[in-house]
Enzyme design. Structure first.
Site, PDB file in Angstrom:
ATOM      1  CB  SER A  91      -1.039   0.051   1.311  1.00  0.00           C
ATOM      2  OG  SER A  91      -0.124   0.176   2.427  1.00  0.00           O
ATOM      3  CG  HIS A 117      -4.598  -1.623  -0.104  1.00  0.00           C
ATOM      4  ND1 HIS A 117      -4.962  -0.638  -0.467  1.00  0.00           N
ATOM      5  CD2 HIS A 117      -4.024  -1.786   0.872  1.00  0.00           C
ATOM      6  CE1 HIS A 117      -5.035   0.063   0.451  1.00  0.00           C
ATOM      7  NE2 HIS A 117      -4.335  -0.477   1.598  1.00  0.00           N
ATOM      8  CE  LYS A 131      -7.489  -1.059   2.846  1.00  0.00           C
ATOM      9  NZ  LYS A 131      -7.085  -2.231   3.745  1.00  0.00           N
TER      10      LYS A 131
HETATM   11  C1  LIG Z   1      -6.913  -2.827   5.107  1.00  0.00           C
HETATM   12  C2  LIG Z   1      -6.233  -4.077   5.093  1.00  0.00           C
HETATM   13  C3  LIG Z   1      -6.341  -5.070   6.146  1.00  0.00           C
HETATM   14  C4  LIG Z   1      -7.386  -4.824   7.260  1.00  0.00           C
HETATM   15  O1  LIG Z   1      -8.959  -4.732   6.587  1.00  0.00           O
HETATM   16  P1  LIG Z   1      -9.708  -4.484   7.480  1.00  0.00           P
HETATM   17  O2  LIG Z   1     -11.125  -5.179   6.966  1.00  0.00           O
HETATM   18  O3  LIG Z   1     -10.230  -3.065   7.810  1.00  0.00           O
HETATM   19  O4  LIG Z   1      -9.468  -4.973   8.776  1.00  0.00           O
HETATM   20  C5  LIG Z   1      -5.749  -6.356   6.018  1.00  0.00           C
HETATM   21  N1  LIG Z   1      -4.868  -6.552   5.137  1.00  0.00           N
HETATM   22  C6  LIG Z   1      -4.412  -5.462   4.033  1.00  0.00           C
HETATM   23  C7  LIG Z   1      -3.524  -5.997   3.111  1.00  0.00           C
HETATM   24  C8  LIG Z   1      -5.020  -4.338   4.140  1.00  0.00           C
HETATM   25  O5  LIG Z   1      -4.615  -3.462   3.359  1.00  0.00           O
END
Ligand SMILES: *Cc1c(COP(=O)(O)O)cnc(C)c1O
Length: 396
Positions: free
Chosen positions: A182, A210, A241
């Site tokens: 990210s 992501h 996301k």
């Molecule tokens: C955002 C993210 C998470 C966490 O996701 P949530 O559902 O908000 O707990 C886990 N792994 C990665 C790679 C992320 O980018």
């Protein structure tokens, strides 16, 4: 007792502030989207994970409302006691269908999916081989489990091969990687990982949080990009996301793996079900992104347009394979000044510096979205050029 402890915390908090690492929340007083209201100011949002622009989508809101009216507000139970509605089962099937996998298990968040995936599946005599830039939730999940731990440098296949050689004495081994990293926006080289996994007898797990909805022609993630859909053993991901941004996570993959997680994965066994409204909107969402790819297409063309114009303007931009565009500034203070100046121009982005990124690699991270219209992108490009010239990042 609290007096002494309070003193201790106050000192620690002061240290955090002194180091410039204190996190403040910016309060938004509108719905999430391309245009938001922050502290009474209308700004364009370029720091959201709302990649497909679905966080405020009318059809998803309608589906959530329908479920609120017919299935209620909450489940008040874990899945295996009385927390499973047909909606949860349908959503799990839709996710498996989207990724071309055999089965899916839902969690309250991807943090839980990653936190609960290793401990039930692997034991002392096994090995977990993890990319050095993997998400915090993977690191925590590994910590909660007993296998021997190996770490390889980010996306470094020679280093991964060394770790695979070192781990040959272990019973089973699994390579674990984020799909998209990210901070840079680079993609895990899953084609090469697959070859190494076959050569050295390893399973593969990819966290597509992501990358799902974003990477690959139709947004199926990194396995689509490398044409190995259904060939990765474990995929984890989030509904928080690209997929609507509400709440929820999942693990999808081989049938027996998911079956074992339903028996032994602690965040699944001991934490609440996602609400019916979120499950129903999730079903609608997977239908939408499966029926047409117009959101995925719009995101791809927005990203391409923005990145090419930034390079044209003279900015040092990391090569991206996702919807993340890292604008390199290298200096921590400059990254903060740049972001503040952009905010004055109505563009909301975040500047990152050590320890979030390596020392001397400070940057502004721009996140593109299908919610952005061309005039949004152009406004941001004009603001970047103006501030870039004023701060002598690009020639005047
Ligand atoms: C955002 C993210 C998470 C966490 O996701 P949530 O559902 O908000 O707990 C886990 N792994 C990665 C790679 C992320 O980018």
């Amino acid at each position: 007792m609290y007096g002494k402890y309070k003193e201790h915390l106050s000192k620690e908090l002061a240290n955090i502030k002194e180091a410039g690492l204190y996190k403040n929340e910016r309060v938004i007083t509108s719905a999430q989207g391309a245009e938001i209201e922050v502290g009474g100011l209308k700004v364009l949002n370029f720091c959201m994970n709302n990649y497909l622009g679905l966080s405020n989508n009318p059809e998803l809101i309608k589906a959530a409302k329908e479920a609120l009216d017919t299935r209620g507000y909450g489940m008040s139970s874990v899945r295996f006691i009385c927390g499973t509605q047909d909606l949860h089962k349908t959503l799990e099937a839709k996710i498996a269908n989207f990724f071309g996998t055999e089965d899916t298990i839902l969690y309250a968040a991807a943090f839980d999916a990653n936190g609960g995936v290793f401990e039930p599946l692997f034991a002392e005599q096994d090995a977990i081989i993890s990319d050095s830039l993997n998400h915090a939730s993977i690191i925590d999940g590994v910590r909660l489990s007993k296998p021997v731990r190996y770490r390889y440098n980010n996306a470094d296949m020679a280093d991964l091969e060394e770790r695979l050689k070192e781990s040959q004495a272990q019973r089973f081994r699994i390579i674990v990687t984020d799909g998209v990293f990210s901070m840079d926006g680079n993609v895990a080289p899953l084609d090469k990982i697959k070859i190494l996994a076959e050569k050295y007898n390893a399973l593969i797990m990819v966290d597509e949080s992501h990358s799902a909805g974003v990477v690959g022609k139709t947004g199926r993630g990194v396995t689509e990009l490398y044409n190995i859909k259904g060939e990765v053993d474990i995929i984890t991901g989030t509904l928080g996301k690209a997929f609507g941004g509400a709440i929820g996570g999942f693990t999808t993959g081989r049938k027996e793996i998911i079956e074992m997680l339903r028996q032994r994965s602690r965040p699944y066994l001991f934490s609440n079900s996602i609400p019916p409204s979120v499950a129903n909107a999730g079903i609608k969402m997977f239908d939408m992104v499966s029926e047409t790819t117009h959101l995925q297409d719009k995101l791809h063309s927005n990203t391409k347009y923005f990145v090419s114009k930034m390079i044209e303007a003279g900015f040092d931009v990391k090569p991206t394979e996702s919807a993340i565009c890292a604008v390199m500034l290298y200096d921590a203070k400059l990254s903060q000044d740049f972001a503040s100046e952009l905010l004055k121009e109505g563009i909301y982005v975040i500047g990152f510096y050590f320890p979030v990124v390596p020392r001397g690699e400070a940057r502004i991270r721009v996140q593109l979205s299908a919610a952005h219209e061309k005039e949004h992108l152009d406004k941001a490009l004009i603001a970047f050029a103006k501030v870039g010239k004023a701060l002598k990042v690009i020639p005047a």
